[in-house]
Design a protein around this motif. Structure first.
Motif, PDB file in Angstrom:
ATOM      1  N   LYS A 160       0.816  -1.216   0.000  1.00 20.58           N
ATOM      2  CA  LYS A 160       0.000   0.000   0.000  1.00 20.58           C
ATOM      3  C   LYS A 160       0.850   1.266   0.000  1.00 20.58           C
ATOM      4  CE  LYS A 160      -4.128  -1.892   0.167  1.00 20.58           C
ATOM      5  NZ  LYS A 160      -5.103  -1.698  -0.937  1.00 20.58           N
ATOM      6  N   ASP A 161       2.017   1.204   0.675  1.00 21.11           N
ATOM      7  CA  ASP A 161       2.824   2.421   0.752  1.00 21.11           C
ATOM      8  C   ASP A 161       3.521   2.746  -0.560  1.00 21.11           C
ATOM      9  OD1 ASP A 161       4.489   0.259   0.863  1.00 21.11           O
ATOM     10  OD2 ASP A 161       5.818   1.077   2.393  1.00 21.11           O
ATOM     11  N   LEU A 162       3.379   1.881  -1.576  1.00 18.64           N
ATOM     12  CA  LEU A 162       3.966   2.159  -2.883  1.00 18.64           C
ATOM     13  C   LEU A 162       2.902   2.490  -3.924  1.00 18.64           C
ATOM     14  CD1 LEU A 162       6.719  -0.622  -3.144  1.00 18.64           C
ATOM     15  CD2 LEU A 162       7.003   1.792  -2.544  1.00 18.64           C
ATOM     16  N   THR A 163       1.669   2.681  -3.484  1.00 20.17           N
ATOM     17  CA  THR A 163       0.573   2.993  -4.405  1.00 20.17           C
ATOM     18  C   THR A 163       0.284   4.489  -4.420  1.00 20.17           C
ATOM     19  OG1 THR A 163      -1.106   2.662  -2.699  1.00 20.17           O
ATOM     20  CG2 THR A 163      -0.442   0.723  -3.985  1.00 20.17           C
ATOM     21  N   CYS A 164      -0.581   4.880  -5.344  1.00 21.40           N
ATOM     22  CA  CYS A 164      -0.940   6.301  -5.433  1.00 21.40           C
ATOM     23  C   CYS A 164      -1.885   6.716  -4.305  1.00 21.40           C
ATOM     24  CB  CYS A 164      -1.606   6.595  -6.781  1.00 21.40           C
ATOM     25  SG  CYS A 164      -0.524   6.434  -8.206  1.00 21.40           S
ATOM     26  N   GLY A 165      -2.900   5.870  -4.021  1.00 22.97           N
ATOM     27  CA  GLY A 165      -3.908   6.261  -3.040  1.00 22.97           C
ATOM     28  C   GLY A 165      -3.384   6.266  -1.627  1.00 22.97           C
ATOM     29  N   ALA A 166      -3.028   5.108  -1.104  1.00 22.48           N
ATOM     30  CA  ALA A 166      -2.587   5.012   0.287  1.00 22.48           C
ATOM     31  C   ALA A 166      -1.171   5.515   0.490  1.00 22.48           C
ATOM     32  CB  ALA A 166      -2.692   3.564   0.762  1.00 22.48           C
ATOM     33  N   GLY A 167      -0.324   5.338  -0.512  1.00 25.43           N
ATOM     34  CA  GLY A 167       1.086   5.708  -0.353  1.00 25.43           C
ATOM     35  C   GLY A 167       1.429   7.096  -0.829  1.00 25.43           C
ATOM     36  N   GLY A 168       0.548   7.723  -1.587  1.00 21.39           N
ATOM     37  CA  GLY A 168       0.794   9.079  -2.065  1.00 21.39           C
ATOM     38  C   GLY A 168       1.841   9.168  -3.166  1.00 21.39           C
ATOM     39  N   LYS A 169       2.155   8.050  -3.810  1.00 24.82           N
ATOM     40  CA  LYS A 169       3.136   8.065  -4.890  1.00 24.82           C
ATOM     41  C   LYS A 169       2.507   8.618  -6.172  1.00 24.82           C
ATOM     42  CE  LYS A 169       6.312   5.910  -2.454  1.00 24.82           C
ATOM     43  NZ  LYS A 169       7.591   6.539  -2.053  1.00 24.82           N
TER      44      LYS A 169
END
Length: 509
Positions: A443-452
């Motif tokens: 999740k921390d590497l995604t756009c939604g949850a991770g803000g990437k």
């Protein structure tokens, strides 16, 4: 003999020749192979089909008799006529640009290349038709001048005959060299046979390339000035006389087999397709841990989005076979026939960003979905640039590394009719797919949850898949592929509505 008149090429010094001019023959000199049969066979099949290849194979014994016992030029003339007569010149040029370079590049002679590449000005003098060899020699070997036989044409079609001065063999090679260079003698001449002696004698230095022994290995393609990333054509192997004959004999058996395999994939329930493929000789290897089947009672508002590397249009079907359940796929374009026989739901994207995003979100609300963000296929061990749109639409991302193996026919094309792609793939005696499920994106590497950013996510997934496959990441796109292979951007305009942007249609994958 020429070999007693000139020293061998391994005695040629290649240092300090930046201002020198080299003139080299092609078959047996620049290339390890001394026969041009495979390359004419490729033109015959790729531009004319299996019947033209059959005609060419039947004519080749006559060409061999003429070549070895009567006249080298007469033998080559028969090959040209058998492979090209009646063909559109534009089709021959297309094969020369998109198909032949890959096969030529795999056969470059190491000693000749050592000398040829060291010289500042490079010329190739060959009996082969110039239209066949010029794209490869100039684009991939850095040749400045290509002197070859000029084919005759009438109303845009090859006559099968040649224009004056005829086949460039023996003294005609020497005459062509004098016409091109005038009084300026080239510094180095490289040839491999007696009929090359006249032009080699006009050079300041002449070197003979002896027949290659089995231990002579071709120059690695990554050592050439330009790597082969994109190539087209249906044949996997270079068609020697035996392979060409086996191809002709296999097609009448292979096509019904392909129809049977396609029918099994289309008509059977997906949980049975995996076993049916194995029973019919299609190998499906599954690696990694597939994600569990979605729970219909779960409250998730998004299914899993499978991010697949793109090898053929069959990628989503083999993904579904590996999961034992149908996974819908979004694609930029497939033929109507491919849609008709597809066992899974396929949804066309329009390349309108907002419309495509809405369509993908709608499909994800209904369950899992597959997408190939490269947008087009690539045969070589490279990954094209990943479109970043998918990363903005969900955090449920599972990368999937796809690899296929074919022994006779490629299941993709940029120049031909894409409706035949699945048939050619399944016509292989024992085609194989390897489907590797990678770990779900944290999740921390995604756009939604991770803000990437979406580009960071797309590039990360591209690197992960490339690392798994030992492939190389590139920034090339489908436009680069179609410009290289088909001379266009991969887009055609509906002739009835030329002024409407939405009528632009994307040419297959």
């Amino acid at each position: 003999m020429a070999s007693s008149t000139f020293p061998t090429v391994n005695k040629c010094n290649s240092i300090g020749r930046e201002k020198h001019t080299v003139v080299a023959d092609m078959d047996g000199t620049l290339l390890i192979g001394r026969s041009s049969f495979p390359y004419f066979a490729l033109v015959a099949f790729e531009a004319g089909g299996v019947l033209r290849l059959l005609f060419y194979v039947l004519a080749s014994p006559i060409a061999a008799l003429l070549y070895y016992f009567i006249s080298e030029a007469a033998g080559i003339q028969v090959l040209i006529f058998a492979s090209m007569a009646g063909m559109k010149v534009s089709s021959i040029e297309s094969v020369a640009r998109a198909v032949l370079p890959k096969f030529y590049a795999e056969d470059v002679h190491p000693e000749t290349w050592r000398v040829f590449s060291s010289c500042g000005k490079r010329c190739v003098l060959t009996a082969n038709p110039r239209v066949m060899v010029e794209p490869f020699l100039k684009e991939f070997l850095g040749a400045d001048v290509v002197l070859g036989t000029e084919i005759g044409s009438y109303m845009g079609r090859a006559t099968g005959l040649v224009r004056r001065p005829g086949i460039l063999v023996g003294n005609k090679k020497a005459q062509a060299l004098v016409k091109a260079f005038g009084e300026d003698k080239p510094d180095v001449g490289l040839g491999d046979r007696l009929t090359d002696a006249p032009f080699m004698a006009l050079c300041k230095e002449g070197y003979i390339v002896p027949p290659a022994t089995p231990d002579v290995k071709s120059v690695p393609t990554d050592k050439l000035p330009k790597p082969i990333i994109f190539h087209d054509g249906r044949l996997v192997q270079k068609p020697s006389p035996l392979i060409a004959l086996l191809t002709i004999l296999w097609i009448p058996m292979g096509f019904p087999l392909a129809c049977l395999r396609i029918a099994a994939g289309s008509l059977l329930p997906m949980h049975m397709v995996y076993h049916a493929f194995w029973a019919l000789g299609v190998r499906v290897h599954v690696k990694g841990t597939p994600p569990p089947r979605p729970n219909s009672n779960a409250n998730s508002n998004s299914g899993v989005l499978f991010i697949c590397s793109h090898r053929t249009l069959l990628d989503p079907i083999f993904l579904s076979a590996a999961l034992r359940r149908p996974i819908p796929a979004v694609t930029y374009s497939v033929s109507r026939l491919s849609e008709l026989i597809s066992p899974i739901k396929t949804v066309r994207l329009s390349r309108d960003r907002d419309a495509d995003a809405a369509a993908i979100k709608s499909l994800l609300r209904s369950g899992d979905l597959a997408i190939c963000p490269e947008g087009t296929t690539c045969r070589e061990p490279f990954l094209l640039r990943f479109s970043a749109l998918f990363a903005e639409l969900t955090d449920e991302l599972v990368p999937v590394a796809m690899v296929n193996r074919m022994s006779m026919f490629h299941g993709t094309t940029a120049r031909g009719w894409k409706g035949m792609d699945p048939f050619y793939f399944f016509m292989n005696p024992s085609p194989a797919y390897e489907v590797t499920f990678l770990n779900k994106l944290p999740k921390d590497l995604t756009c939604g949850a991770g803000g990437k950013s979406s580009h960071d996510v797309a590039n990360y997934i591209q690197r992960v898949i490339a690392s798994t496959l030992s492939y190389e990441c590139t920034g090339f796109t489908r436009k680069d592929k179609y410009r290289a292979l088909a001379g266009n951007d991969g887009v055609v305009v509906d002739k009835g509505n030329k002024n409407k942007a939405h009528t632009h249609k994307v040419m297959g994958c």
